[in-house]
Design an enzyme around this catalytic site. Structure first.
Site, PDB file in Angstrom:
ATOM      1  N   LYS A 213      86.328-117.197  57.649  1.00  0.00           N
ATOM      2  CA  LYS A 213      84.775-117.392  57.754  1.00  0.00           C
ATOM      3  C   LYS A 213      84.164-118.751  57.639  1.00  0.00           C
ATOM      4  O   LYS A 213      84.733-119.295  56.602  1.00  0.00           O
ATOM      5  CB  LYS A 213      84.068-116.377  56.864  1.00  0.00           C
ATOM      6  CG  LYS A 213      82.611-116.369  57.299  1.00  0.00           C
ATOM      7  CD  LYS A 213      81.723-115.383  56.598  1.00  0.00           C
ATOM      8  CE  LYS A 213      80.184-115.339  56.965  1.00  0.00           C
ATOM      9  NZ  LYS A 213      79.638-114.361  56.196  1.00  0.00           N
ATOM     10  N   LYS A 267      85.399-115.411  62.407  1.00  0.00           N
ATOM     11  CA  LYS A 267      83.965-115.517  62.511  1.00  0.00           C
ATOM     12  C   LYS A 267      83.504-116.995  62.215  1.00  0.00           C
ATOM     13  O   LYS A 267      83.860-117.693  61.179  1.00  0.00           O
ATOM     14  CB  LYS A 267      83.564-114.576  61.412  1.00  0.00           C
ATOM     15  CG  LYS A 267      81.897-114.676  61.443  1.00  0.00           C
ATOM     16  CD  LYS A 267      81.478-113.786  60.395  1.00  0.00           C
ATOM     17  CE  LYS A 267      79.840-113.623  60.247  1.00  0.00           C
ATOM     18  NZ  LYS A 267      79.404-112.796  59.394  1.00  0.00           N
TER      19      LYS A 267
HETATM   20  C1  PBG Z   1      76.838-113.399  55.135  1.00  0.00           C
HETATM   21  C2  PBG Z   1      76.861-113.086  56.724  1.00  0.00           C
HETATM   22  C3  PBG Z   1      76.603-113.911  57.825  1.00  0.00           C
HETATM   23  C4  PBG Z   1      76.697-113.097  58.865  1.00  0.00           C
HETATM   24  C5  PBG Z   1      76.845-111.731  58.495  1.00  0.00           C
HETATM   25  N1  PBG Z   1      77.145-111.750  57.056  1.00  0.00           N
HETATM   26  C6  PBG Z   1      76.558-115.304  57.616  1.00  0.00           C
HETATM   27  C7  PBG Z   1      75.705-116.208  56.996  1.00  0.00           C
HETATM   28  O1  PBG Z   1      74.349-115.611  56.875  1.00  0.00           O
HETATM   29  O2  PBG Z   1      75.906-117.113  56.283  1.00  0.00           O
HETATM   30  C8  PBG Z   1      76.398-113.864  60.328  1.00  0.00           C
HETATM   31  C9  PBG Z   1      76.416-112.580  61.575  1.00  0.00           C
HETATM   32  C10 PBG Z   1      75.906-113.200  62.553  1.00  0.00           C
HETATM   33  O3  PBG Z   1      75.606-114.578  62.691  1.00  0.00           O
HETATM   34  O4  PBG Z   1      75.739-112.523  63.779  1.00  0.00           O
HETATM   35  N2  PBG Z   1      77.559-112.672  54.516  1.00  0.00           N
END
Ligand code: PBG
Length: 343
Positions: A213, A267
């Protein structure tokens, strides 16, 4: 028969002399031949649908930064899960918008068996047992600072966070979650979650690791969706991966596999297809990508302006994940794509 004079630009050689008579356009000449040689195909089995949850009953809230996506109360999430199952979508992933009053410094509400995620899992599992449920064991919806970990004196403390995430994973499994997908990037979380699940009798609950991520700008609309937009102080660079790094991403995945990850996820998605490709070819694990909120919203916004054909761009973007080596894609487009594939 056409007879062409040799091309001036090629110093007199004909195209057949240049190509050795190999003409790749031959197989592209008709729809039937293009279909015959198509290497990758998108099916409904490739789709995981992320949905947003909100407290209350019969609530459906638009998310301005994500046109076409809504926050749903549990009763409506159940109905949408039913519709998704009817379309053949294999699994959904839930993300909660937690009331501000329930947030605190350590995200302790994640340990409430009756929190929004767990209530939704129970309700969906009961009404739609045939759909897979993926839950995110991360603190960010629950902390009043929007970080994915416990914050102490400006530092996201790793080990305490892992302990809390592992405990939350057990509660999510108890509620009926099929796959725990921790998105926080703390060190050791996969092994700790595996141990905690096994110790509590959840050997059959799988772990999809958000193995790689990245500290990305493409999460913007999501933070709007779960209401952490104004909360987040600073950035997440001390725990998410630097977008510049590929070796580090491979090491993260390697580590998560060693700790017991059943599946890997990359991601964001489209800007990181090189990572998908290297993980799939290196490890041969089921590999997924998350086409995140910013990626979704860019396509929607350009389409709304008439700058691109939204439907074609959507399908092309998702097919690109398959080509890169994905076994499946988490995408807000899932129901739209499933409907198109059906018709
Ligand atoms: C954090 C989380 C994120 C997303 C899902 N869970 C990233 C964040 O806010 O830093 C992003 C999902 C998306 O952008 O569609 N645990």
């Amino acid at each position: 028969m056409n007879k062409f004079t040799p091309l001036k630009a090629s110093g007199g050689r004909t195209v057949d002399e240049i190509t050795g008579s190999r003409r790749l356009r031959r197989m592209r000449k008709a729809d039937w031949s293009r279909r015959l040689v198509q290497e990758n195909h998108l099916t409904v089995d490739d789709l995981i649908w992320p949905i947003f949850l909100v407290d209350g009953v019969n609530i459906r809230e638009d998310i301005p930064a994500m046109p076409g996506v809504q926050r749903l109360s549990v009763d409506l999430a159940v109905r949408e899960a039913e519709a998704a199952a009817k379309l053949g979508i294999p699994a959904i992933a839930t993300f909660p918008r937690i009331e501000h009053a329930a947030k605190d410094l350590s995200g302790s509400h994640i340990l409430d068996p009756e929190n929004l995620i767990n209530r939704a899992t129970r309700a969906i599992k009961k009404a739609v047992p045939e759909i897979g449920i993926i839950t995110d064991a991360a603190l960010d919806p629950f902390t009043d600072h929007g970080h994915d970990g416990i914050l102490r004196e400006g530092i996201i403390v790793n080990d305490e966070t892992v302990e809390q995430v592992a405990a939350a994973a057990v509660l999510q499994a108890a509620a009926g979650s099929d796959i725990i997908a921790p998105s926080d990037m703390m060190d050791g979380r996969i092994g700790a979650i595996r141990d905690a699940l096994d110790a509590n009798g959840f050997q059959d609950v799988a772990i999809m690791s958000y193995a790689t991520k990245f500290a990305s700008a493409f999460y913007g609309p999501y933070r709007d969706a779960i209401g952490t937009k104004g909360l987040l102080k600073g950035d997440k660079k001390t725990y998410y991966i630097d977008p510049a790094n590929i070796d580090e991403a491979v090491r993260e995945a390697e580590q998560d596999i060693a700790e017991g990850a059943d599946m890997l996820m990359v991601k964001p998605g489209l800007p990181y297809l090189d990572i998908v490709h290297v993980l799939k070819s290196s490890f041969r694990l089921p590999t997924f990508a998350y086409q995140v909120s910013g990626e979704y919203s860019m396509i929607k916004a350009a389409a709304a302006n008439g700058w691109i054909d939204g439907e074609r761009a959507m399908l092309e973007s998702i097919l690109a994940f398959k080509r890169a080596g994905c076994d499946g894609i988490l995408t807000y487009f899932a129901p739209e794509v499933a409907k198109l594939l059906k018709s």
